[in-house]
Design a protein around this motif. Sequence first.
Motif, PDB file in Angstrom:
ATOM      1  N   ALA A 114       0.825  -1.210   0.000  1.00 60.52           N
ATOM      2  CA  ALA A 114       0.000   0.000   0.000  1.00 60.52           C
ATOM      3  C   ALA A 114       0.860   1.262   0.000  1.00 60.52           C
ATOM      4  O   ALA A 114       0.570   2.233  -0.721  1.00 60.52           O
ATOM      5  CB  ALA A 114      -0.927  -0.015   1.210  1.00 60.52           C
ATOM      6  N   VAL A 115       1.932   1.252   0.801  1.00 53.20           N
ATOM      7  CA  VAL A 115       2.833   2.410   0.848  1.00 53.20           C
ATOM      8  C   VAL A 115       3.522   2.613  -0.499  1.00 53.20           C
ATOM      9  O   VAL A 115       3.699   3.748  -0.970  1.00 53.20           O
ATOM     10  CB  VAL A 115       3.875   2.241   1.972  1.00 53.20           C
ATOM     11  CG1 VAL A 115       4.937   3.335   1.904  1.00 53.20           C
ATOM     12  CG2 VAL A 115       3.192   2.266   3.332  1.00 53.20           C
ATOM     13  N   ALA A 116       3.910   1.510  -1.148  1.00 54.66           N
ATOM     14  CA  ALA A 116       4.554   1.614  -2.463  1.00 54.66           C
ATOM     15  C   ALA A 116       3.616   2.252  -3.484  1.00 54.66           C
ATOM     16  O   ALA A 116       4.015   3.141  -4.246  1.00 54.66           O
ATOM     17  CB  ALA A 116       4.989   0.221  -2.937  1.00 54.66           C
ATOM     18  N   VAL A 117       2.356   1.815  -3.501  1.00 55.15           N
ATOM     19  CA  VAL A 117       1.369   2.397  -4.429  1.00 55.15           C
ATOM     20  C   VAL A 117       1.188   3.882  -4.143  1.00 55.15           C
ATOM     21  O   VAL A 117       1.120   4.713  -5.060  1.00 55.15           O
ATOM     22  CB  VAL A 117       0.022   1.649  -4.313  1.00 55.15           C
ATOM     23  CG1 VAL A 117      -1.065   2.383  -5.089  1.00 55.15           C
ATOM     24  CG2 VAL A 117       0.158   0.227  -4.821  1.00 55.15           C
ATOM     25  N   LEU A 118       1.126   4.229  -2.858  1.00 54.54           N
ATOM     26  CA  LEU A 118       0.942   5.635  -2.480  1.00 54.54           C
ATOM     27  C   LEU A 118       2.130   6.485  -2.917  1.00 54.54           C
ATOM     28  O   LEU A 118       1.952   7.602  -3.430  1.00 54.54           O
ATOM     29  CB  LEU A 118       0.760   5.720  -0.963  1.00 54.54           C
ATOM     30  CG  LEU A 118       0.365   7.085  -0.395  1.00 54.54           C
ATOM     31  CD1 LEU A 118      -0.998   7.512  -0.923  1.00 54.54           C
ATOM     32  CD2 LEU A 118       0.347   7.040   1.131  1.00 54.54           C
ATOM     33  N   LEU A 119       3.338   5.962  -2.734  1.00 55.48           N
ATOM     34  CA  LEU A 119       4.529   6.712  -3.154  1.00 55.48           C
ATOM     35  C   LEU A 119       4.596   6.860  -4.661  1.00 55.48           C
ATOM     36  O   LEU A 119       4.995   7.917  -5.175  1.00 55.48           O
ATOM     37  CB  LEU A 119       5.788   6.025  -2.618  1.00 55.48           C
ATOM     38  CG  LEU A 119       6.058   6.170  -1.119  1.00 55.48           C
ATOM     39  CD1 LEU A 119       7.206   5.274  -0.694  1.00 55.48           C
ATOM     40  CD2 LEU A 119       6.370   7.621  -0.765  1.00 55.48           C
ATOM     41  N   PHE A 120       4.225   5.808  -5.381  1.00 55.42           N
ATOM     42  CA  PHE A 120       4.151   5.903  -6.842  1.00 55.42           C
ATOM     43  C   PHE A 120       3.187   7.019  -7.244  1.00 55.42           C
ATOM     44  O   PHE A 120       3.490   7.852  -8.103  1.00 55.42           O
ATOM     45  CB  PHE A 120       3.685   4.582  -7.451  1.00 55.42           C
ATOM     46  CG  PHE A 120       4.762   3.540  -7.569  1.00 55.42           C
ATOM     47  CD1 PHE A 120       5.992   3.839  -8.142  1.00 55.42           C
ATOM     48  CD2 PHE A 120       4.553   2.251  -7.110  1.00 55.42           C
ATOM     49  CE1 PHE A 120       6.992   2.881  -8.248  1.00 55.42           C
ATOM     50  CE2 PHE A 120       5.537   1.282  -7.212  1.00 55.42           C
ATOM     51  CZ  PHE A 120       6.766   1.603  -7.783  1.00 55.42           C
ATOM     52  N   ALA A 121       2.014   7.028  -6.642  1.00 48.99           N
ATOM     53  CA  ALA A 121       0.977   7.983  -7.020  1.00 48.99           C
ATOM     54  C   ALA A 121       1.361   9.426  -6.681  1.00 48.99           C
ATOM     55  O   ALA A 121       1.003  10.359  -7.409  1.00 48.99           O
ATOM     56  CB  ALA A 121      -0.336   7.618  -6.328  1.00 48.99           C
ATOM     57  N   LEU A 122       2.102   9.592  -5.587  1.00 49.28           N
ATOM     58  CA  LEU A 122       2.444  10.940  -5.118  1.00 49.28           C
ATOM     59  C   LEU A 122       3.863  11.359  -5.473  1.00 49.28           C
ATOM     60  O   LEU A 122       4.337  12.380  -4.976  1.00 49.28           O
ATOM     61  CB  LEU A 122       2.269  11.017  -3.600  1.00 49.28           C
ATOM     62  CG  LEU A 122       0.856  10.792  -3.052  1.00 49.28           C
ATOM     63  CD1 LEU A 122       0.870  10.846  -1.525  1.00 49.28           C
ATOM     64  CD2 LEU A 122      -0.109  11.831  -3.606  1.00 49.28           C
ATOM     65  N   SER A 123       4.530  10.589  -6.316  1.00 53.53           N
ATOM     66  CA  SER A 123       5.939  10.857  -6.595  1.00 53.53           C
ATOM     67  C   SER A 123       6.182  12.262  -7.139  1.00 53.53           C
ATOM     68  O   SER A 123       7.124  12.952  -6.724  1.00 53.53           O
ATOM     69  CB  SER A 123       6.499   9.807  -7.561  1.00 53.53           C
ATOM     70  OG  SER A 123       5.758   9.790  -8.762  1.00 53.53           O
ATOM     71  N   SER A 124       5.336  12.722  -8.040  1.00 50.60           N
ATOM     72  CA  SER A 124       5.513  14.071  -8.609  1.00 50.60           C
ATOM     73  C   SER A 124       5.282  15.148  -7.563  1.00 50.60           C
ATOM     74  O   SER A 124       6.026  16.132  -7.480  1.00 50.60           O
ATOM     75  CB  SER A 124       4.549  14.267  -9.785  1.00 50.60           C
ATOM     76  OG  SER A 124       4.828  13.363 -10.827  1.00 50.60           O
ATOM     77  N   THR A 125       4.243  14.973  -6.747  1.00 49.56           N
ATOM     78  CA  THR A 125       3.936  15.945  -5.706  1.00 49.56           C
ATOM     79  C   THR A 125       5.052  16.016  -4.674  1.00 49.56           C
ATOM     80  O   THR A 125       5.483  17.106  -4.264  1.00 49.56           O
ATOM     81  CB  THR A 125       2.617  15.582  -5.006  1.00 49.56           C
ATOM     82  OG1 THR A 125       1.583  15.504  -5.976  1.00 49.56           O
ATOM     83  CG2 THR A 125       2.257  16.610  -3.951  1.00 49.56           C
ATOM     84  N   LEU A 126       5.550  14.857  -4.254  1.00 45.55           N
ATOM     85  CA  LEU A 126       6.631  14.820  -3.276  1.00 45.55           C
ATOM     86  C   LEU A 126       7.898  15.450  -3.835  1.00 45.55           C
ATOM     87  O   LEU A 126       8.623  16.155  -3.125  1.00 45.55           O
ATOM     88  CB  LEU A 126       6.904  13.371  -2.857  1.00 45.55           C
ATOM     89  CG  LEU A 126       5.811  12.694  -2.032  1.00 45.55           C
ATOM     90  CD1 LEU A 126       6.108  11.202  -1.881  1.00 45.55           C
ATOM     91  CD2 LEU A 126       5.700  13.346  -0.660  1.00 45.55           C
TER      92      LEU A 126
END
Length: 438
Positions: A114-126
């Motif tokens: 779940a954390v991996a999916v979240l980081l993938f999804a938010l990579s540009s924002t982060l």
Amino acid sequence: MLKRRFYFVLFCMEALNGATDLSRIKAGLYFGSTVLVKTLAGLLVIKVLAWKLGPEGFGLLGQLMTLVAIVGMLAGGGITNGLIKVLAKAPLGGAEGKVWYASAFTLSALVSGAVAVLLFALSSTLSSYFLPGVGALLFTVLAVSQVVIAYGNLPLAEASSRGDSRTFSLITVAGTLVGAGLVIMAVWYRGFIGATYAVVLMPAMVGLCAVFYAVVSRRVLLQACRWSFERGRMKLLMSFSMVTLIGALSVPLAQLYMRDALGASQGWEQVGQWQGVIKLSDVYMQFMGVVLINFVLPRIAAAADKRQVFKEWLGSVSALVVVLLSGFAVFYFLRNFLIILVFSSDFLPMTQLLVPQMAGDVLRTIAASISYLFMARGIVRVSFVFELLQGVVLVCAFSMLFDNTGVMAPVYAHLFTYLSLTIVMAFGLLIWMKRKPS
């Protein structure tokens, strides 16, 4: 000389706890070797980063380091402490232990995925918030890194639960050396960009070594890696997970807020000075964490009654405080020389931050040791409140002190936070000791 002195202190810790057998002395030596390597590797990494990047670059990298620390603690749901506790009483060799390990594997797989999916999804924002010039790929790498950390935590927890300090030490030392080498090469040849990727990958090296160990030397761990959704077990492990979650977010998020406020008001060079103090603190507080989690927690969990629990805790925390105070005295006496050695002459202004930071770290050790005592005895709610209060009190204290104390506000807030929490935790321990067993 330092290594011999450290071994002697760990031997004294064993004596304070009534340990007489050779295996426990060996455990102390293995932990001493592990912490010595981690400390030297950490100082070398700090030196190279500070030297190549300077105070401003070091301060900017501090934001990423905080995020990596948060993600690393959350990897796999942060169930390491819970797994150590349950396997200390139900080893993997039995059916009960295998089910516990399977439950931990299931929870780790679900959370890390779940954390991996979240980081993938938010990579540009982060990327836009933390390091606009680096790119989103960095946070995709972080997503993969935390999955490796999650799976690597399981063999390490199992080794700690059965007192296999040799395996724990070898895995940790190997991963630490590989990770330190990676950071040094990356920053040397690729500068700031290389440093960002290496900082993200460094924690995964220990996990990678742990997975390799499981594949090559302890196949029973792989056999226990199956899906298991028993409600009671998952609930207990998740209670430990919630403590880790709050611990992973509380102080790091408070530090993110403090860095932004300090950077906007005083400049990022001042943030770099404070970041230097924090990284020094992280190096020696790793020793506290290794001993508390892998040495003190299993022994308190296995203690028969409150009297034995208190004896184990008092002996351990006394030795830890002696080690800290001795080390701080030496460091402060040689502070200018050591700061130039570890960082550079540009970081000499950080000397004014040392005393309140070190005093706060001593108090932090005492308060955290009481939290681990309650955790080991299954009173997880106290540890949850402790982790939450760390960040809350830190932010409140910083906000009150910042206008009047400026660059000193972070370390004064740190000292106030752990003075307050030590008093609260000591009072809670006194109440628990006086309460009759139910």
